[in-house]
Design a protein around this motif. Structure first.
Motif, PDB file in Angstrom:
ATOM      1  N   GLN A 109       0.818  -1.211   0.000  1.00  8.21           N
ATOM      2  CA  GLN A 109       0.000   0.000   0.000  1.00  8.21           C
ATOM      3  C   GLN A 109       0.850   1.257   0.000  1.00  8.21           C
ATOM      4  O   GLN A 109       0.387   2.307  -0.431  1.00  8.21           O
ATOM      5  CB  GLN A 109      -0.926   0.008   1.227  1.00  8.21           C
ATOM      6  N   GLY A 110       2.065   1.146   0.439  1.00  9.73           N
ATOM      7  CA  GLY A 110       2.964   2.295   0.486  1.00  9.73           C
ATOM      8  C   GLY A 110       2.941   2.979   1.842  1.00  9.73           C
ATOM      9  O   GLY A 110       1.958   2.918   2.574  1.00  9.73           O
ATOM     10  N   PHE A 111       4.041   3.645   2.190  1.00 11.62           N
ATOM     11  CA  PHE A 111       4.162   4.314   3.477  1.00 11.62           C
ATOM     12  C   PHE A 111       5.140   5.475   3.332  1.00 11.62           C
ATOM     13  O   PHE A 111       5.991   5.494   2.443  1.00 11.62           O
ATOM     14  CB  PHE A 111       4.651   3.333   4.555  1.00 11.62           C
ATOM     15  N   LYS A 112       4.962   6.460   4.202  1.00  6.69           N
ATOM     16  CA  LYS A 112       5.858   7.617   4.190  1.00  6.69           C
ATOM     17  C   LYS A 112       7.249   7.197   4.634  1.00  6.69           C
ATOM     18  O   LYS A 112       7.408   6.407   5.558  1.00  6.69           O
ATOM     19  CB  LYS A 112       5.325   8.733   5.087  1.00  6.69           C
ATOM     20  N   ALA A 113       8.266   7.767   3.969  1.00  4.45           N
ATOM     21  CA  ALA A 113       9.644   7.377   4.284  1.00  4.45           C
ATOM     22  C   ALA A 113      10.548   8.591   4.314  1.00  4.45           C
ATOM     23  O   ALA A 113      11.670   8.563   3.822  1.00  4.45           O
ATOM     24  CB  ALA A 113      10.138   6.355   3.260  1.00  4.45           C
ATOM     25  N   GLY A 137       9.443   8.090  13.432  1.00  2.00           N
ATOM     26  CA  GLY A 137       9.186   8.695  12.121  1.00  2.00           C
ATOM     27  C   GLY A 137       9.447   7.760  10.974  1.00  2.00           C
ATOM     28  O   GLY A 137       9.557   8.210   9.828  1.00  2.00           O
ATOM     29  N   ARG A 138       9.579   6.458  11.254  1.00  2.00           N
ATOM     30  CA  ARG A 138       9.886   5.473  10.211  1.00  2.00           C
ATOM     31  C   ARG A 138       8.835   4.371  10.266  1.00  2.00           C
ATOM     32  O   ARG A 138       9.054   3.305  10.874  1.00  2.00           O
ATOM     33  CB  ARG A 138      11.287   4.893  10.422  1.00  2.00           C
ATOM     34  N   PRO A 139       7.677   4.591   9.633  1.00  4.61           N
ATOM     35  CA  PRO A 139       6.629   3.562   9.697  1.00  4.61           C
ATOM     36  C   PRO A 139       7.044   2.257   9.048  1.00  4.61           C
ATOM     37  O   PRO A 139       6.605   1.185   9.457  1.00  4.61           O
ATOM     38  CB  PRO A 139       5.456   4.210   8.959  1.00  4.61           C
TER      39      PRO A 139
END
Length: 983
Positions: A109-113, A137-139
């Motif tokens: 699904q994708g995640f913020k990086a 801050g690193r999902p």
């Protein structure tokens, strides 16, 4: 020392042990070399296999990524891993291996990086133990630990020309760092992934370019084969655009005012097709509204997060709860003509290339529209010119008669704009009046019977026209907010069945003259061209109204000039006799202002006297019996009495005083008047009387009628002034001789008094000088001893300034300096002792004692510092470095006049003067130094800073000094008797 043969032979066991150790080392080295050889061979084999997959599937990345991931994880001994692509702020997995189902769903699904070091330019990111890292801050890292049990992580960037394309990530479930060889191996696989991605991109671009060229050629062929017919062109554009852009559905809209209508649709659900054909308001659509503001396109990644009208929300629920939307404008020379909308059932944003492709199709649609527009405009222009010529013919054939002109204009306007219904209204400043109606007999009867009306609310359609709007459009009248706030608009909609409509203002030089309303009984908003055509007809209506106005004004002007000449003739023929003049003024004013009653009252300063009453005989008799009277409170006559120039009351029955106070109520009941206008008769702001006119119906007087009544009032004042001058002429003749005799004596007295005041004002405040003279006692100026407060002030750097500046420049500065500080001496009621160069000496409590001399002195010094500060700041900008300082002391001194008869002064002598001068000399720029006695006198009202003991020249003992800082707040000073308020 080397071993000898004897020693070696002497220890054979040691020799055997050494040989065995060396043999073991050689076997270990041989095994390591063999392992390295096998490892290198395995890596080369894996690399070759991956390259073979790349070659066997050009443009297809999934098998390549799967093969790379399988080889990399096996050779790097990783538990799981993935290959990710970078999407601006997010990483999304396109290939995974060894992941749990939940972790696989999460990464795909994708995640913020944003926290990963790869986006900041680093080539690798190697974390030995993820559980020891801050993962807030690193999902992605947090999910790998929680859902996959990851401990050691290795990320390798996928880059092309320093642009981040994605990452190659592998994980171990135990804390075991990856070796340099493993890192290099993963970097090699990352490089192969970039090569595969670049090959796929080039192949895709080549294929896309060929498809786009073919589609463009096919659309142009349709345009050429159907000139003026847009339906097949729009269908072809949508079909090609959606197939090439990967859109699931979409529409092509044309703009019609504030409405966008779908002319062609593809793949749209039935729930949306009909509403889109009927049209959507630009303000209701987040896809159209930004295009109206000039945006090049609108890209909605997730429509579920956007706001839509209810019907769109219901349709979206039918399609999907989430989808991506893209709208591209159709523009010609900066003008918005419509838009192309493409959508997807999934959240998958369009690429820049797809957006550019859709913009190209939009350009082709504009070309087709322009061709059709030119054909249509040629036909419409001929129809419009014919209609305009016919209307102008009616205007020329009926000068001053607006009825046939308005009927012809409305007929042509509704015909050419495809509006079967219309109304043309005129505006009288407060109400709209029906002048022409177009429609069926039932509607015509209703419109003409509705009568004049005033806008119910500024935000109603008519109210908006009155407020200054030129055009008010209605896409669908029953849905308008105006239906709720405007009874007139609601009645119009109910009586006519209006759906789409437009109201245009009729204006001349910004002044409202009326409006034109046309409408349809279907939801089909009027186009900009139709509105422009209506504006042209509106301009013709204004021309006709202006012609009629000029004819009417010419006739009215002739009547007014005749009436004015007749009144002036009466004035000339009866000098000093006001009765015939007043009768003529009231009679002419009533006739030209269309009034039923009129009056002229004279005013004696207390009461109004009826001088001329015309109209209802009962009202004339009532005024005769009433006689002189004082105006009742809150009436128009009282407002005139209190200074107003004119009072205009639209309806006296709406004013409380005419219902509750006997005299005004009786007058209104006897005459039955409703609208009233009273104008003051004034000479040099002195009230002489009132001229008034009344009507029995509620019909306010126009601006021209008000101006006319003011003109008659001016004539009445002239007549009254002439009569007054004649009366006063005889009185003046008798008074002149007596005045001359008294004048000579008074002049002599005033000359003597002015001389005394002038002498005293040279060193005293003007109010003190005038006080001394008015009391006639100058003994207080004789030599005496008294406690005073002395203020010395001068400029820092003045001597250097005078040495370098020209004399003219010094004089200019002193004029400004003295002009700024001099008035402050009089303001604070000080006595000026010296005013020489930059130095000023002022003392307080003499010759007239005051209760607060120290407070006055400090307040004056602070004011001088502020005034001098502003002046010094200006001169510093000219390069002149100046400053201001002051000293204040309190003590006893001897005071009195010095000098001679022609030039004398008033001065103080004593140590207190010397102390104030020394403190001034010690003061730095901006300081006001006060002696201890002054400080004690003002300590409760003024903030002070203690400077300490100062050794000053001329005094044997040190002086304790205090500074008055800029933030000191001075008290309000009490005024001595006979003087103005001090501040």
């Amino acid at each position: 020392m080397s071993a000898t043969p004897d020693s070696t032979l002497a220890n054979p066991e040691q020799l055997i042990a050494d040989l065995q150790r060396q043999l073991a080392e050689r076997e270990a080295e041989l095994a390591e070399c063999k392992a390295e050889r096998d490892e290198a061979l395995e890596q080369q084999t894996a690399t070759a296999e991956v390259l073979q997959v790349i070659n066997s599937s050009p443009g297809e990345l999934k098998p390549v990524f799967d093969a790379m991931l399988e080889k990399a994880m096996r050779l790097c001994q990783a538990a799981f891993g993935g290959l990710f692509i970078w999407e601006g702020e997010r990483l999304r997995a396109v290939a995974t291996r060894g992941l749990s189902e939940r972790l696989d769903d999460f990464v795909r699904q994708g995640f913020k990086a944003n926290a990963t070091r790869l986006i900041h330019g680093e080539a690798i990111e190697h974390i030995v133990d993820l559980t020891q890292e801050p993962l807030g801050g690193r999902p992605g890292g947090a999910a790998a630990v929680e859902l996959g049990g990851a401990r050691t992580m290795l990320n390798v960037a996928l880059r092309k020309d320093d642009v981040l394309l994605g990452s190659f990530s592998v994980f171990r479930q135990e804390v075991r760092p990856f070796s340099d060889k493993e890192i290099a191996l993963l970097q090699n696989f990352a490089a192969q992934a970039v090569i595969a991605m670049e090959n796929a991109r080039l192949l895709a671009e080549t294929r896309e370019a060929l498809e786009q060229q073919t589609a463009t050629a096919e659309v142009l062929q349709v345009i050429n084969s159907s000139p003026g017919d847009l339906a097949p062109v729009f269908d072809a554009i949508l079909e090609k655009a959606h197939s090439l852009c990967g859109a699931d559905h979409g529409s092509l809209f044309l703009q019609d005012g504030e409405i966008f209508r779908a002319i062609a649709s593809r793949g749209m659900p039935e729930a949306m097709t009909d509403p889109l054909r009927e049209g959507i308001r630009a303000n209701d659509s987040s896809l159209a509204r930004p295009l109206m503001a000039g945006e090049p396109f609108v890209h909605v990644h997730d429509s579920a997060l956007d706001e839509h009208p209810n019907w769109i929300k219901r349709a979206l629920d039918v399609v999907s709860s989430h989808r991506t939307l893209l709208s591209i404008p159709l523009r010609k020379s900066g003008t918005l003509l419509g838009m192309i909308v493409a959508g997807r059932f999934e959240i998958r944003p369009f690429t820049d290339k797809q957006i550019a492709l859709l913009q190209n199709f939009a350009s082709q649609a504009v070309i087709a529209m322009e061709n059709a527009r030119l054909i249509t405009e040629t036909r419409e222009a001929l129809e419009q010119q014919t209609a305009t010529a016919e209307v102008l013919g009616v205007i020329n054939s009926s000068p001053g008669d607006l009825t046939p002109v308005f009927a012809a204009i409305l007929e042509k306007a509704t015909q050419l704009c495809e509006a079967p219904f219309g109304v043309l209204r005129t505006w009288d400043g407060e109400r709209f009046h029906v002048a022409a109606v177009q429609g069926d007999p039932e509607f015509t009867q209703w419109a003409r019977g509705y009568g004049p009306f005033a806008p119910a609310d500024p935000s109603s359609p008519a109210g908006r026209i009155v407020s200054g709007e030129e055009v008010v459009r209605f896409a669908d009248a029953p849905e308008e907010e105006a239906l709720r706030i405007s009874p007139g608009f609601r009645a119009l909609v109910e009586a006519s069945g209006m759906r789409s409509g437009v109201i245009l203002a009729l204006r001349k030089d910004g002044t409202l003259r009326g409006n034109v309303t046309v409408y349809r009984q279907e939801v089909r908003p009027f186009s900009d061209k139709q509105i422009a055509l209506l504006q042209n007809f509106a301009a013709q209506a204004v021309i006709a109204m202006e012609n009629a106005r000029l004819l009417t004004e010419t006739r009215e002007a002739l009547e007014q000039q005749t009436a004015t000449a007749e009144v002036l003739q009466v004035i000339n023929s009866s000098p000093g006799d006001l009765a015939p003049v007043f009768d003529a003024v009231v009679e002419k004013a009533m006739r030209l202002c269309e009034a039923t009653n009129g009056h002229l009252f004279t005013y004696d300063g207390d009461r109004l006297h009826p001088a001329a009453i015309h109209g209802d005989p009962r009202l004339v008799e009532w005024h005769r019996q009433l006689g002189p009277f004082r105006p009742a409170a809150n009436t128009g006559l009282e407002r005139i009495q209190h200074g107003e120039r004119l009072v205009h009351i639209a309806d006296v029955r709406e004013v409380d005083v005419f219902r509750t106070v006997p005299e005004p109520r009786e007058a209104a009941e006897i005459s039955g008047f409703r609208s009233a206008l009273n104008v003051a008769l004034r000479r040099d702001d002195v009230l002489l009387g009132v001229l008034g006119v009344y009507r029995r119906e509620v019909r306010p007087f126009s601006d021209k009628q008000i101006a006319l009544l003011q003109n008659f009032a001016a004539q009445a004042v002239i007549a009254m002034e002439n009569a007054r001058l004649i009366r006063e002429l005889h009185q003046r003749t008798d008074q002149i001789a007596e005045l001359n005799r008294g004048l000579e004596a008074r002049v002599a007295e005033q000359v003597e008094e002015l001389g005394r005041v002038g002498r005293l004002k040279r060193f005293l405040a003007p109010q003190l000088a005038e006080l001394i003279v008015s009391q006639g006692n100058e003994k207080i100026l004789e030599s005496h001893r008294r406690e005073i407060v002395v203020v010395f002030c001068d400029l820092r750097g003045y001597t250097a300034f005078t040495e370098t500046a020209e004399p003219e420049e010094v004089l200019d500065f002193l004029r400004e300096y003295h002009g700024a500080l001099g008035p402050l001496i009089a303001q604070f009621e000080g006595t000026l002792d010296q005013f020489s160069g930059d130095g000023i000496m002022v003392f307080f409590n003499d010759p007239v004692p005051c209760p607060d001399p120290a407070e006055r002195a400090v307040a004056m010094a602070v004011a001088m510092r502020e005034a001098a500060g502003a002046l010094i700041a200006k001169w510093r900008r000219r390069g002149r470095e100046l400053g201001f300082g002051a000293g204040i002391a309190q003590g006893y001194a001897t005071l009195g006049q010095i000098g001679f008869a022609e030039r004398s002064g008033y001065t103080a002598i004593g140590t207190v003067c010397n102390l104030a001068a020394r403190l001034c000399a010690e003061a730095k720029d901006g300081q006001i130094l006060v002696a201890q006695r002054v400080a004690l006198a003002v300590e409760e009202t003024t903030a002070l800073e203690e400077i300490g003991a100062l050794a000053v020249k001329g005094l044997t003992q040190p002086v304790v000094a205090f500074n008055v800082p800029p933030a000191a707040i001075q008290p309000t000073l009490r005024v001595i008797e006979g003087g103005p308020q001090s501040v």
